[in-house]
Design a protein around this motif. Structure first.
Motif, mmCIF file in Angstrom:
data_model
loop_
_atom_site.group_PDB
_atom_site.id
_atom_site.type_symbol
_atom_site.label_atom_id
_atom_site.label_comp_id
_atom_site.label_asym_id
_atom_site.label_seq_id
_atom_site.Cartn_x
_atom_site.Cartn_y
_atom_site.Cartn_z
ATOM 1 N N VAL A 94 0.822 -1.206 0.000
ATOM 2 C CA VAL A 94 0.000 0.000 0.000
ATOM 3 C C VAL A 94 0.859 1.261 0.000
ATOM 4 O O VAL A 94 0.483 2.268 0.565
ATOM 5 N N GLY A 95 2.006 1.205 -0.660
ATOM 6 C CA GLY A 95 2.852 2.387 -0.741
ATOM 7 C C GLY A 95 2.138 3.534 -1.446
ATOM 8 O O GLY A 95 2.288 4.690 -1.082
ATOM 9 N N VAL A 96 1.374 3.210 -2.466
ATOM 10 C CA VAL A 96 0.591 4.200 -3.215
ATOM 11 C C VAL A 96 -0.848 3.693 -3.233
ATOM 12 O O VAL A 96 -1.077 2.498 -3.429
ATOM 13 N N PRO A 97 -1.828 4.589 -3.034
ATOM 14 C CA PRO A 97 -3.213 4.107 -3.019
ATOM 15 C C PRO A 97 -3.614 3.484 -4.349
ATOM 16 O O PRO A 97 -3.180 3.933 -5.408
ATOM 17 N N ALA A 98 -4.433 2.442 -4.269
ATOM 18 C CA ALA A 98 -4.967 1.817 -5.484
ATOM 19 C C ALA A 98 -6.439 1.552 -5.235
ATOM 20 O O ALA A 98 -6.829 1.142 -4.130
ATOM 21 N N VAL B 32 8.025 3.886 -4.828
ATOM 22 C CA VAL B 32 7.266 4.161 -3.599
ATOM 23 C C VAL B 32 6.267 3.034 -3.353
ATOM 24 O O VAL B 32 6.107 2.555 -2.224
ATOM 25 N N GLN B 33 5.600 2.590 -4.419
ATOM 26 C CA GLN B 33 4.635 1.494 -4.289
ATOM 27 C C GLN B 33 5.309 0.243 -3.740
ATOM 28 O O GLN B 33 4.736 -0.507 -2.966
ATOM 29 N N ARG B 34 6.554 0.043 -4.164
ATOM 30 C CA ARG B 34 7.305 -1.148 -3.761
ATOM 31 C C ARG B 34 7.999 -0.976 -2.414
ATOM 32 O O ARG B 34 8.725 -1.848 -1.973
ATOM 33 N N ARG B 35 7.809 0.186 -1.812
ATOM 34 C CA ARG B 35 8.474 0.548 -0.564
ATOM 35 C C ARG B 35 9.991 0.512 -0.713
ATOM 36 O O ARG B 35 10.720 -0.001 0.130
ATOM 37 N N LEU B 36 10.454 1.028 -1.837
ATOM 38 C CA LEU B 36 11.894 1.126 -2.093
ATOM 39 C C LEU B 36 12.253 2.579 -2.405
ATOM 40 O O LEU B 36 13.025 2.870 -3.319
ATOM 41 N N CYS B 157 4.765 -4.453 -8.370
ATOM 42 C CA CYS B 157 5.020 -3.647 -7.171
ATOM 43 C C CYS B 157 3.927 -3.833 -6.118
ATOM 44 O O CYS B 157 4.175 -3.706 -4.927
ATOM 45 N N GLN B 158 2.705 -4.134 -6.564
ATOM 46 C CA GLN B 158 1.571 -4.164 -5.653
ATOM 47 C C GLN B 158 1.414 -5.519 -4.982
ATOM 48 O O GLN B 158 1.173 -5.604 -3.784
ATOM 49 N N ASP B 159 1.527 -6.597 -5.729
ATOM 50 C CA ASP B 159 1.343 -7.932 -5.165
ATOM 51 C C ASP B 159 2.177 -8.905 -6.008
ATOM 52 O O ASP B 159 1.682 -9.520 -6.956
ATOM 53 N N GLU B 160 3.436 -9.022 -5.608
ATOM 54 C CA GLU B 160 4.391 -9.764 -6.434
ATOM 55 C C GLU B 160 3.995 -11.232 -6.598
ATOM 56 O O GLU B 160 4.139 -11.805 -7.675
ATOM 57 N N TYR B 173 10.856 -7.982 -14.565
ATOM 58 C CA TYR B 173 10.304 -6.647 -14.384
ATOM 59 C C TYR B 173 10.824 -5.973 -13.109
ATOM 60 O O TYR B 173 10.906 -4.743 -13.055
ATOM 61 N N GLY B 174 11.163 -6.768 -12.103
ATOM 62 C CA GLY B 174 11.791 -6.199 -10.915
ATOM 63 C C GLY B 174 13.121 -5.567 -11.282
ATOM 64 O O GLY B 174 13.457 -4.454 -10.851
ATOM 65 N N ILE B 175 13.888 -6.276 -12.101
ATOM 66 C CA ILE B 175 15.178 -5.748 -12.561
ATOM 67 C C ILE B 175 14.958 -4.530 -13.466
ATOM 68 O O ILE B 175 15.667 -3.528 -13.371
ATOM 69 N N LEU B 176 13.919 -4.594 -14.313
ATOM 70 C CA LEU B 176 13.642 -3.470 -15.214
ATOM 71 C C LEU B 176 13.343 -2.199 -14.419
ATOM 72 O O LEU B 176 13.845 -1.112 -14.746
ATOM 73 N N ILE B 177 12.541 -2.332 -13.350
ATOM 74 C CA ILE B 177 12.218 -1.156 -12.535
ATOM 75 C C ILE B 177 13.495 -0.572 -11.934
ATOM 76 O O ILE B 177 13.717 0.647 -11.955
#
Lengths: 257, 278
Positions: A94-98, B32-36, B157-160, B173-177
């Motif tokens: 939930v780092g960014v709202p969805a 940010v979504q990935r908490r990185l 990023c949301q639900d790996e 895609y993790g590496i691509l990001i």
């Protein structure tokens, strides 16, 4: 369809599956089959290996033994649109709202896993799936603003949005109230009636019971019982009460995980 | 205002600001979504080693920075994924190793601290035409992939785990990001500098989140805020005779503070308003 006794191909087949996590055995010699139109419920006390089994079945934890999806070994299975998965608890970061719609649209990814934007058909399917779990009015609500039970229903909608042939659900009723568990039971009954195979982890059968084809009880990482759910009581842990249970062989050195 | 557009160096500076301002939050939203959120900082430090390598070998520092930062990005993702090192420890190693390597190699190259400062804090007014081309090409690459692959990158990023079950190549895609973050850092290096680049990747996203309710809206609003901060920062730095890098970051931070205050006030107004009123 002909009545000739040609057994349907199993949507999911596990045989002799072992799973070790962190060097500890969590599943030993596990086997089960789920065929088209069947609802198989996986029961057992906490730590009995239920989640490890379903996670192994969809390739999220390494395992040995045989796992086949629609007759294809898991390692070679590519037709991901036939598989729907509902995780035990929200892995949604939930780092960014969805919004609910954005989360549910994720269920359409097997149709374009490498490249491609969501189109009108995806958005329509997502809206229908959200309606199916009774959250039609929350399509634009941020996922994090929902209660735990509502979030769980969103994850169920995500799996339903792709109209899968096999639905693997890890405790989908956890945190969901009785009314919506009954609603889920009806939805699953509709799905199995239309040929979908469902493997579901649950703590107790509750409203699901009338729709269950077979119960599989795990204890200490092994299948302790597989058969009709009449022999399974809901109260407390799911100890099978049957006159002819499958033999349970303790694994040396294993306790309750 | 229009007077500054008469100067070729300002034209180049503004062009670089446009690409930087759009690209940094475009990939930053995924971080940010990935908490990185701090990944950009770690990669900024390792890009310094790349810059120093360019100074030492005579190759274009921008290109060596891209190569070294991208290699660092792949390494950190592999370390994170293998589970042998936690994400923050891997980032810490990049911080220390990147700074140490950068300062050491710059010294060996005989370059002055002033040269290093140009990359650490940005020097947008010294951007050459070829720099603008590199920034433009890399910026468009980051923007295009961030938008075209939005459903897949969002899922990773949301639900790996769910993305993996869905058949999304989560490792790739993790590496691509991470690599796109490394490229963005190089894009932003001349604008805001390696030490502040992470701010332009994260702060516009944090500001956008104060007002948005969906990922898509956050993504787009953050890009808009990044653009305003970068262009506004360059213009302000010209008018106020301040350094562009810190000015850009401070404008982004002001946007965050304003957005946060508006959110708090709006929340209180909603609570005070009687039930049923419209």
């Amino acid at each position: 369809m002909s009545d000739d006794a040609v057994p349907a191909q199993a949507a999911l087949r596990l045989a002799g599956v072992d799973v070790d996590l962190g060097g500890r055995p969590v599943l030993r010699d596990a086997g089960l089959e789920v065929r088209s139109g069947e609802l198989v419920v996986l029961l057992g006390p906490n730590g009995s290996g239920k989640s490890s089994l379903v996670r192994a079945a969809v390739g999220l934890v390494p395992s040995t033994g045989t796992i086949e999806l629609f007759g294809t070994p898991l390692a070679r299975f590519r037709d991901r649109r036939r598989l729907g998965y509902v995780p035990q608890r929200s892995g949604v970061t939930v780092g960014v709202p969805a919004t609910v719609r954005e989360v549910v649209l994720g269920g359409r990814l097997p149709r374009h896993p490498v490249l491609g934007l969501h189109g009108p058909a995806d958005r329509r399917a997502a809206a229908e799936a959200v309606e199916r779990v009774g959250l039609a009015d929350r399509l634009r609500t941020p996922f994090t603003e929902l209660s735990g039970g509502q979030q769980q229903r969103v994850l169920i909608a995500r799996a339903l949005s792709n109209d899968p042939d096999l639905l693997v659900m890890d405790e989908p009723t956890a945190g969901v109230d009785r009314e919506h568990t009954e609603q889920l039971a009806e939805t699953l009954a509709d799905l199995t009636a239309s040929g979908t195979a469902v493997l579901l982890v649950a703590h107790d059968l509750g409203p699901l019971r009338p729709h269950v084809t077979r119960a599989v009880v795990l204890e200490h990482g092994r299948v302790a019982y597989a058969g009709p759910c009449d022999a399974v009581h809901d109260e407390g842990h799911q100890h099978p009460h049957t006159s002819d249970p499958a033999p349970v062989t303790p694994v040396p050195g294993e306790g309750v995980w | 205002m229009l007077e500054l557009l008469q100067y070729p160096f300002m034209q180049r500076a503004l062009l670089a600001a446009v690409f930087t301002g759009l690209a940094a939050p475009a990939i930053g939203t995924y971080l940010v979504q990935r908490r990185l959120a701090l990944l950009g900082d770690g990669l900024g430090h390792i890009a310094l080693t790349g810059v120093a390598l360019g100074l030492l070998t005579g190759w274009a520092p921008t290109l060596t920075a891209v190569a070294v930062a991208a290699a660092g990005a792949v390494l950190i993702e592999v370390l994170r994924r293998s589970g042998r090192t936690s994400g923050d420890v891997a980032l810490a190693m990049l911080f220390y190793g990147g700074i140490a390597g950068g300062v050491l190699l710059t010294g060996l190259a005989g370059a002055s601290a002033a040269v290093l400062n140009r990359f650490l804090f940005g020097s947008i007014t010294t951007v050459s035409s070829s720099d603008v081309w590199v920034v433009a090409v890399l910026g468009v690459l980051v923007l295009t992939l961030s938008l075209v692959l939005a459903p897949q990158l969002f899922a990773v990023c949301q639900d790996e785990e769910h993305a993996k079950v869905s058949g999304v190549p989560v490792g790739l895609y993790g590496i691509l990001i991470a690599v796109l973050a490394a490229v963005t850092i190089t894009v932003a290096m001349r604008t805001v500098g390696l030490l502040l680049v992470s701010a332009l990747m994260v702060v516009p996203v944090a500001a956008a989140q104060q007002a948005t309710r969906s990922f898509r809206a956050t993504h787009l609003v953050a890009m808009g805020l990044g653009l305003v901060a970068a262009v506004g920062g360059v213009v302000t730095s010209y008018e106020a005779d301040t350094q562009p890098g810190p000015t850009i970051v401070l404008i982004a931070l002001v946007a965050f503070v304003v957005a946060a205050l508006v959110r708090v006030v709006a929340g209180r107004v909603r609570r005070v308003r009687p039930v049923g009123s419209t």
